[in-house]
Design a protein around this motif. Structure first.
Motif, short mmCIF file in Angstrom:
data_model
loop_
_atom_site.label_atom_id
_atom_site.label_comp_id
_atom_site.label_asym_id
_atom_site.label_seq_id
_atom_site.Cartn_x
_atom_site.Cartn_y
_atom_site.Cartn_z
N ILE A 11 0.85 -1.18 0.00
CA ILE A 11 0.00 0.00 0.00
C ILE A 11 0.89 1.24 0.00
O ILE A 11 1.74 1.40 0.88
CB ILE A 11 -0.94 0.02 1.23
CG1 ILE A 11 -1.95 -1.13 1.13
CG2 ILE A 11 -1.66 1.36 1.33
CD1 ILE A 11 -2.94 -1.02 -0.01
N ASP A 12 0.69 2.10 -1.00
CA ASP A 12 1.34 3.40 -1.02
C ASP A 12 0.53 4.37 -0.17
O ASP A 12 -0.69 4.51 -0.37
CB ASP A 12 1.40 3.96 -2.45
CG ASP A 12 2.48 3.30 -3.29
OD1 ASP A 12 3.50 2.87 -2.73
OD2 ASP A 12 2.30 3.23 -4.52
N ILE A 13 1.19 5.02 0.76
CA ILE A 13 0.57 6.10 1.53
C ILE A 13 1.16 7.39 0.98
O ILE A 13 2.34 7.70 1.19
CB ILE A 13 0.85 5.96 3.03
CG1 ILE A 13 0.43 4.57 3.53
CG2 ILE A 13 0.15 7.06 3.82
CD1 ILE A 13 0.93 4.24 4.93
N VAL A 14 0.39 8.11 0.20
CA VAL A 14 0.90 9.26 -0.55
C VAL A 14 0.66 10.53 0.24
O VAL A 14 -0.48 10.86 0.58
CB VAL A 14 0.22 9.35 -1.93
CG1 VAL A 14 0.82 10.50 -2.74
CG2 VAL A 14 0.38 8.04 -2.69
N SER A 15 1.77 11.24 0.55
CA SER A 15 1.70 12.47 1.33
C SER A 15 2.14 13.65 0.49
O SER A 15 3.18 13.59 -0.18
CB SER A 15 2.60 12.37 2.56
OG SER A 15 2.19 11.31 3.41
N ALA A 16 1.35 14.71 0.50
CA ALA A 16 1.71 15.94 -0.19
C ALA A 16 1.34 17.11 0.70
O ALA A 16 0.33 17.06 1.42
CB ALA A 16 0.98 16.04 -1.54
N ALA A 17 2.15 18.16 0.65
CA ALA A 17 1.92 19.32 1.50
C ALA A 17 0.52 19.89 1.25
O ALA A 17 0.11 20.08 0.11
CB ALA A 17 2.98 20.39 1.21
N GLY A 18 -0.21 20.12 2.35
CA GLY A 18 -1.52 20.74 2.24
C GLY A 18 -2.65 19.81 1.91
O GLY A 18 -3.79 20.25 1.75
N SER A 19 -2.36 18.49 1.81
CA SER A 19 -3.41 17.52 1.45
C SER A 19 -3.41 16.38 2.46
O SER A 19 -2.36 16.03 3.02
CB SER A 19 -3.18 16.95 0.06
OG SER A 19 -3.18 17.97 -0.92
N PRO A 20 -4.56 15.76 2.69
CA PRO A 20 -4.59 14.57 3.56
C PRO A 20 -3.88 13.39 2.89
O PRO A 20 -3.78 13.34 1.65
CB PRO A 20 -6.09 14.30 3.72
CG PRO A 20 -6.73 14.92 2.52
CD PRO A 20 -5.90 16.12 2.17
N ASP A 21 -3.39 12.47 3.69
CA ASP A 21 -2.75 11.29 3.12
C ASP A 21 -3.74 10.53 2.25
O ASP A 21 -4.93 10.44 2.54
CB ASP A 21 -2.25 10.36 4.24
CG ASP A 21 -1.00 10.88 4.92
OD1 ASP A 21 -0.42 11.87 4.42
OD2 ASP A 21 -0.60 10.29 5.94
N ARG A 22 -3.20 9.97 1.15
CA ARG A 22 -4.01 9.18 0.23
C ARG A 22 -3.44 7.76 0.19
O ARG A 22 -2.23 7.57 0.05
CB ARG A 22 -3.97 9.81 -1.17
CG ARG A 22 -4.66 9.01 -2.24
CD ARG A 22 -4.89 9.87 -3.49
NE ARG A 22 -3.69 10.57 -3.92
CZ ARG A 22 -2.78 10.05 -4.74
NH1 ARG A 22 -2.92 8.82 -5.19
NH2 ARG A 22 -1.72 10.76 -5.10
N TYR A 23 -4.31 6.76 0.33
CA TYR A 23 -3.89 5.36 0.33
C TYR A 23 -4.18 4.75 -1.04
O TYR A 23 -5.29 4.91 -1.57
CB TYR A 23 -4.62 4.59 1.43
CG TYR A 23 -4.21 4.99 2.83
CD1 TYR A 23 -3.34 4.20 3.57
CD2 TYR A 23 -4.66 6.19 3.39
CE1 TYR A 23 -2.95 4.57 4.85
CE2 TYR A 23 -4.27 6.57 4.66
CZ TYR A 23 -3.42 5.76 5.38
OH TYR A 23 -3.03 6.14 6.64
N ALA A 24 -3.19 4.05 -1.61
CA ALA A 24 -3.37 3.50 -2.94
C ALA A 24 -2.58 2.20 -3.07
O ALA A 24 -1.53 2.03 -2.44
CB ALA A 24 -2.89 4.49 -4.00
N PRO A 25 -3.06 1.24 -3.87
CA PRO A 25 -2.30 0.01 -4.10
C PRO A 25 -1.03 0.29 -4.88
O PRO A 25 -0.99 1.16 -5.74
CB PRO A 25 -3.28 -0.85 -4.92
CG PRO A 25 -4.21 0.13 -5.54
CD PRO A 25 -4.33 1.28 -4.61
N GLY A 26 0.05 -0.42 -4.54
CA GLY A 26 1.32 -0.19 -5.21
C GLY A 26 2.27 -1.36 -5.05
O GLY A 26 1.87 -2.50 -4.82
N GLY A 27 3.57 -1.04 -5.15
CA GLY A 27 4.62 -2.05 -5.23
C GLY A 27 4.99 -2.21 -6.68
O GLY A 27 4.13 -2.54 -7.52
N ALA A 28 6.25 -1.96 -7.03
CA ALA A 28 6.64 -1.94 -8.44
C ALA A 28 6.28 -3.23 -9.19
O ALA A 28 5.68 -3.17 -10.27
CB ALA A 28 8.13 -1.63 -8.57
N PRO A 29 6.61 -4.42 -8.68
CA PRO A 29 6.22 -5.64 -9.42
C PRO A 29 4.71 -5.79 -9.54
O PRO A 29 4.21 -6.20 -10.59
CB PRO A 29 6.85 -6.77 -8.60
CG PRO A 29 7.97 -6.12 -7.86
CD PRO A 29 7.46 -4.76 -7.52
#
Length: 295
Positions: A11-29
């Motif tokens: 699971i990618d937990i995507v953090s960007a300034a000024g925005s709430p964390d976003r959870y997304a499926p990931g892993g390069a393979p």
């Protein structure tokens, strides 16, 4: 026959300034497997996920894209926190486990096998990568590798370089980024980096360079694949989209690399760049479907 992808799903937990964390499926393979499924390839993914909410989310997400997932869910699912810069690039912090059960694919036969990223370096699962690549060599499957270097995880430079070169010497296709190449071979220029990997035994090397043209090379030909200009949402999954395109297009080409013309290499690069452009134009590792215009 299907394509086998070996490696982490997380699971990618995507953090960007000024925005709430976003959870997304990931892993390069897992992203590569997802991209292959969406392009219409028959694909198996050997991976390691938890029996928690995140693991169930990952399994459902991959299966919706046509990926047959082979895993024994238990414990907690791995995560990667991606911190986005204003230009859309990402830096990662990982919480990982990599111990797949290779017996789940004992009966498989594959036209191609792709391995890469953290899974190729991290024990105990790296042993499964080795064993399955050995099986692939014996069966004449196309073998592909993307190191997707994560220096904070894969250990000291000397040991990681040795591991990279062992794997690169065993496969047909190596794809890596300019960041990967500079970490592996910091004193070498692009041409020297590519030549070194070809000399290890790889038949085709693809080197992506962010917003600059990618280079695709064999022992007899070399081309540059122009990057498509799009509005970039973020770069998550761009390299994985490029890799999945290469595997999809090359899966039946193991004996043909020496005879590939510049025109054929150009087409490989154009396809991969076009598909990667779709990915970066939207948030997260949302790789294109074959049915999408421009995919």
């Amino acid at each position: 026959m299907s394509i086998l992808v070996i490696g982490e799903a997380l699971i990618d937990i995507v953090s960007a300034a000024g925005s709430p964390d976003r959870y997304a499926p990931g892993g390069a393979p897992a992203n590569v497997a997802l991209g292959l499924g969406r392009l219409g390839s028959t694909v198996d993914l050997l991976t390691d996920v938890g029996d928690d909410f995140h693991g169930g989310f990952l399994l459902a997400h991959l299966r919706e894209s046509g990926v047959s997932v082979h895993a024994r869910p238990t414990g907690s699912t791995s995560t990667a926190r991606a911190v986005l810069s204003p230009d859309g690039s990402a830096e990662y912090d990982f919480s990982l486990r990599w111990a797949p059960d290779a017996s789940l694919v004992d009966d498989g036969e594959w036209s191609a096998i792709h391995a890469g990223s953290i899974a190729a370096f991290l024990s105990p699962g790296a042993a499964a990568v080795d064993a399955l690549l050995e099986r692939g060599q014996a069966s004449s499957a196309l073998l592909c590798f993307d190191p997707n270097i994560r220096p904070t995880i894969i250990g000291a430079h000397e040991s990681a370089l040795t591991r990279f070169e062992v794997l690169a010497s065993r496969v047909d296709v190596v794809k890596l980024s300019d960041v990967d190449a500079d970490w592996l071979y910091p004193e070498s220029n692009r041409e020297s980096q590519i030549e070194r990997i070809l000399d290890l035994g790889a038949s085709l090397v693809a080197l992506t360079r962010g917003s600059e043209d990618a280079i695709i090379a064999t022992a007899s030909a070399r081309v540059r694949a122009p990057v498509r200009t799009v509005d970039v949402a973020d770069t998550i999954g761009a390299g994985d989209s490029f890799m999945s395109s290469l595997v999809h297009d090359l899966q039946d080409s193991r004996s043909q690399f020496d005879a590939m013309s510049e025109s054929e290499l150009n087409q490989l690069g154009e396809n991969a760049s076009r598909r990667a452009a779709v990915t970066v134009s939207r948030a997260g590792a949302d790789l294109p479907w074959a049915s999408e215009e421009g995919a």
